[in-house]
Design an enzyme around this catalytic site. Structure first.
Site, PDB file in Angstrom:
ATOM      1  N   HIS A   1       1.337   3.281  -3.247  1.00 49.21           N
ATOM      2  CA  HIS A   1       0.312   4.147  -3.831  1.00 49.21           C
ATOM      3  C   HIS A   1       0.814   5.577  -4.010  1.00 49.21           C
ATOM      4  O   HIS A   1       0.445   6.256  -4.968  1.00 49.21           O
ATOM      5  CB  HIS A   1      -0.937   4.158  -2.949  1.00 49.21           C
ATOM      6  CG  HIS A   1      -1.927   3.092  -3.304  1.00 49.21           C
ATOM      7  ND1 HIS A   1      -2.866   3.236  -4.291  1.00 49.21           N
ATOM      8  CD2 HIS A   1      -2.114   1.856  -2.784  1.00 49.21           C
ATOM      9  CE1 HIS A   1      -3.596   2.136  -4.380  1.00 49.21           C
ATOM     10  NE2 HIS A   1      -3.161   1.287  -3.478  1.00 49.21           N
TER      11      HIS A   1
ATOM     12  N   HIS B   1     -47.981  25.946  11.983  1.00 46.36           N
ATOM     13  CA  HIS B   1     -47.992  24.490  12.081  1.00 46.36           C
ATOM     14  C   HIS B   1     -49.187  24.033  12.927  1.00 46.36           C
ATOM     15  O   HIS B   1     -49.872  23.059  12.589  1.00 46.36           O
ATOM     16  CB  HIS B   1     -46.693  23.995  12.731  1.00 46.36           C
ATOM     17  CG  HIS B   1     -45.487  24.054  11.852  1.00 46.36           C
ATOM     18  ND1 HIS B   1     -44.976  25.225  11.366  1.00 46.36           N
ATOM     19  CD2 HIS B   1     -44.674  23.057  11.386  1.00 46.36           C
ATOM     20  CE1 HIS B   1     -43.904  24.973  10.634  1.00 46.36           C
ATOM     21  NE2 HIS B   1     -43.696  23.658  10.619  1.00 46.36           N
TER      22      HIS B   1
ATOM     23  N   GLN C   1       0.817  -1.208   0.000  1.00 46.41           N
ATOM     24  CA  GLN C   1       0.000   0.000   0.000  1.00 46.41           C
ATOM     25  C   GLN C   1       0.855   1.265   0.000  1.00 46.41           C
ATOM     26  O   GLN C   1       0.423   2.308  -0.494  1.00 46.41           O
ATOM     27  CB  GLN C   1      -0.927  -0.005   1.212  1.00 46.41           C
ATOM     28  CG  GLN C   1      -1.952  -1.134   1.195  1.00 46.41           C
ATOM     29  CD  GLN C   1      -2.884  -1.045  -0.009  1.00 46.41           C
ATOM     30  OE1 GLN C   1      -3.609  -0.078  -0.190  1.00 46.41           O
ATOM     31  NE2 GLN C   1      -2.852  -2.075  -0.854  1.00 46.41           N
TER      32      GLN C   1
ATOM     33  N   ASP D   1      -8.466  -4.218  -3.126  1.00 49.63           N
ATOM     34  CA  ASP D   1      -8.188  -3.176  -4.113  1.00 49.63           C
ATOM     35  C   ASP D   1      -8.540  -3.610  -5.528  1.00 49.63           C
ATOM     36  O   ASP D   1      -9.001  -2.793  -6.337  1.00 49.63           O
ATOM     37  CB  ASP D   1      -6.699  -2.814  -4.084  1.00 49.63           C
ATOM     38  CG  ASP D   1      -6.342  -1.869  -2.950  1.00 49.63           C
ATOM     39  OD1 ASP D   1      -7.266  -1.316  -2.318  1.00 49.63           O
ATOM     40  OD2 ASP D   1      -5.136  -1.683  -2.697  1.00 49.63           O
TER      41      ASP D   1
ATOM     42  N   GLU E   1      -8.188   3.193   6.813  1.00 52.60           N
ATOM     43  CA  GLU E   1      -8.923   2.780   5.619  1.00 52.60           C
ATOM     44  C   GLU E   1      -8.938   1.257   5.486  1.00 52.60           C
ATOM     45  O   GLU E   1      -9.996   0.643   5.323  1.00 52.60           O
ATOM     46  CB  GLU E   1      -8.265   3.407   4.386  1.00 52.60           C
ATOM     47  CG  GLU E   1      -8.897   2.986   3.070  1.00 52.60           C
ATOM     48  CD  GLU E   1      -8.117   3.490   1.871  1.00 52.60           C
ATOM     49  OE1 GLU E   1      -8.693   3.524   0.772  1.00 52.60           O
ATOM     50  OE2 GLU E   1      -6.925   3.846   2.013  1.00 52.60           O
ATOM     51  N   HIS E   2      -7.769   0.642   5.510  1.00 53.95           N
ATOM     52  CA  HIS E   2      -7.634  -0.812   5.390  1.00 53.95           C
ATOM     53  C   HIS E   2      -7.015  -1.363   6.672  1.00 53.95           C
ATOM     54  O   HIS E   2      -5.971  -0.874   7.100  1.00 53.95           O
ATOM     55  CB  HIS E   2      -6.706  -1.205   4.239  1.00 53.95           C
ATOM     56  CG  HIS E   2      -7.074  -0.624   2.908  1.00 53.95           C
ATOM     57  ND1 HIS E   2      -6.366   0.413   2.328  1.00 53.95           N
ATOM     58  CD2 HIS E   2      -8.056  -0.942   2.042  1.00 53.95           C
ATOM     59  CE1 HIS E   2      -6.895   0.689   1.152  1.00 53.95           C
ATOM     60  NE2 HIS E   2      -7.936  -0.103   0.950  1.00 53.95           N
TER      61      HIS E   2
END
Length: 438
Positions: A250, A409, A247, A349, A315-316
């Site tokens: 990336h 109302h 990862q 992914d 995230e992961h």
């Protein structure tokens, strides 16, 4: 807790400068439409075809250039994504309940009419993002999906276009960056606006989605990809090292974090990373990511491990422990869990079928990732068929509204009580009881 490696947090480009650039492009597209989109595409991508939208014939020629093995793989992965999304959609049922005699309340899940799917290009053409954004939207029932992906150094990304086409995109534009996001969100002379934007992108794309949110819906706010590995002494340190670096490649600002109950494992992981990194083809991304954003923490046991993991809200989260499914009960803050050595973040992914558009930068504390439900609006309706029920609700509405000083109302409630139960209206001479009797 002992930190064997901490993030360095080097200086980054000022967010304000990114925001200013993005705001300028959005304003230009808002004012000049296609003219501004073309100017930006020429400036940033050196790309200015007669039409950014690919015709049916062009798509056919592009798909024909893609090797059959790639086409077969795309079809397989999209079948996985589609199958899981279909199960998710089936879990979302419309409801109608009678809460009081003659009072019906319900909700329906209605897909947005048009969605924009953004698939990044640049160094990494994220073909898989076509599956995640377009297939999922189509399963939700979105009737129009307009997809944008940039040319890569002036070259058409054949595999990405094929994936968008096979996923069911109704329109495919070779267009990237802020100009693509702005065109989809605002509409131009040649690109009709959408109701929702989905898909990952760089800091400028993410900022464009942030600035346009409200005028258009978005899937989520996203930042650099993250991985958090939880490991005990049964984990293979080489596997942990490989997965962390998977990862980190990336981008130079992608955090890779290890939390482990075993100091010997942590030390071995650090040695393996030092051995693997120099030979990685993507070292130019993975090395600064690990150097500046990598972390290794040794904790006293599972309780501290899961508590610290929830603080990261990553995230992961890859769980390489004796009993990985413990994380399902012990954790609440994560984008996606990957349980056991047989699973890895890269599966999510690229191939396994869950969606890879996930929350980052702690957003997992309050949201999940992209899924079929993101393309659906859950809307409610109500119907009162019983006159007595309407009268009782009218009386209650009158009292409740006047507590809040909402006289208008209250009067809406009063007239129901008058029509269906003969109550007198103190604020008017108008008589509704006769109409009720008839």
């Amino acid at each position: 807790m002992t930190a064997l490696k901490q993030a360095q947090h080097p200086s980054r480009p000022e967010r304000q400068s990114v925001a200013e650039v993005v705001a300028g492009i959005i304003d230009d597209v808002r004012r000049r439409g296609d003219e501004a989109v073309r100017a930006c595409s020429e400036k940033f991508d050196s790309w200015s075809p007669p039409s950014f939208r690919l015709s049916g014939d062009e798509i056919e020629r592009i798909v024909a250039r893609v090797p059959q093995t790639v086409i077969d793989d795309i079809r397989f992965v999209q079948a996985q994504v589609r199958g899981f999304a279909e199960h998710q959609r089936a879990s979302m049922t419309d409801i109608e309940v009678e809460t009081l005699p003659g009072v019906r309340l319900g909700h329906r899940h209605i897909p947005v009419a048009a969605a924009g799917a953004y698939v990044p290009g640049g160094r990494y053409p994220l073909v898989a993002s076509a599956h995640m954004t377009v297939v999922t939207a189509k399963v939700a029932g979105v009737s129009r999906v307009a997809a944008c992906t940039p040319p890569i150094r002036g070259v058409v990304p054949d595999a990405t276009v094929a994936a968008l086409h096979l996923a069911g995109a109704d329109e495919i534009y070779l267009l990237g960056g802020v100009q693509a996001i702005a065109a989809l969100a605002l509409g131009t002379e040649s690109i009709s606006r959408v109701d929702m934007l989905a898909g990952p992108g760089n800091a400028y794309v993410a900022e464009a989605k942030r600035q346009l949110f409200g005028e258009v819906g978005i899937d989520l706010f996203a930042g650099p990809t993250e991985i958090l590995v939880l490991a005990d002494d049964t984990a293979d340190p080489f596997v942990v090292a490989v997965d962390l670096l998977s990862q980190a490649e990336h981008g130079p600002d992608s955090p890779a974090v290890l939390i482990t109950t075993s100091r010997p494992l942590a030390e071995q992981v650090l040695r393996h990373i030092d051995e693997i990194l120099p030979g990685m083809p993507t070292r130019d991304m993975a090395e600064p990511a690990w150097r500046d954003h990598g972390q290794v923490h040794v904790v006293s046991g599972p309780d501290e491990m899961f508590a610290l993991a929830d603080e990261f809200a990553s995230e992961h989260v890859e769980v390489l422990t004796t009993t990985p499914r413990d994380a399902l009960d012990r954790m609440r803050n994560y984008g996606a869990l990957f349980l056991g050595e047989g699973t890895c973040v890269s599966y999510g992914d690229k191939v396994i079928g869950t969606n890879h558009v996930l929350p980052t930068r702690g957003a997992a504390r309050y949201t999940g990732g992209l899924w079929v439900g993101k393309y659906l609006k859950t809307v409610t309706y109500q119907e009162v068929l019983d006159p007595q029920a309407s009268a009782e609700l009218g009386r209650l509405c009158g009292r409740a509204s006047r507590v809040e000083l909402f006289e208008g109302h209250a009067r809406s409630g009063d007239v129901r009580a008058a029509r269906y139960a003969g109550d007198r209206l103190s604020w008017t001479e108008h008589d509704l009881s006769a109409a009720a009797a008839s």
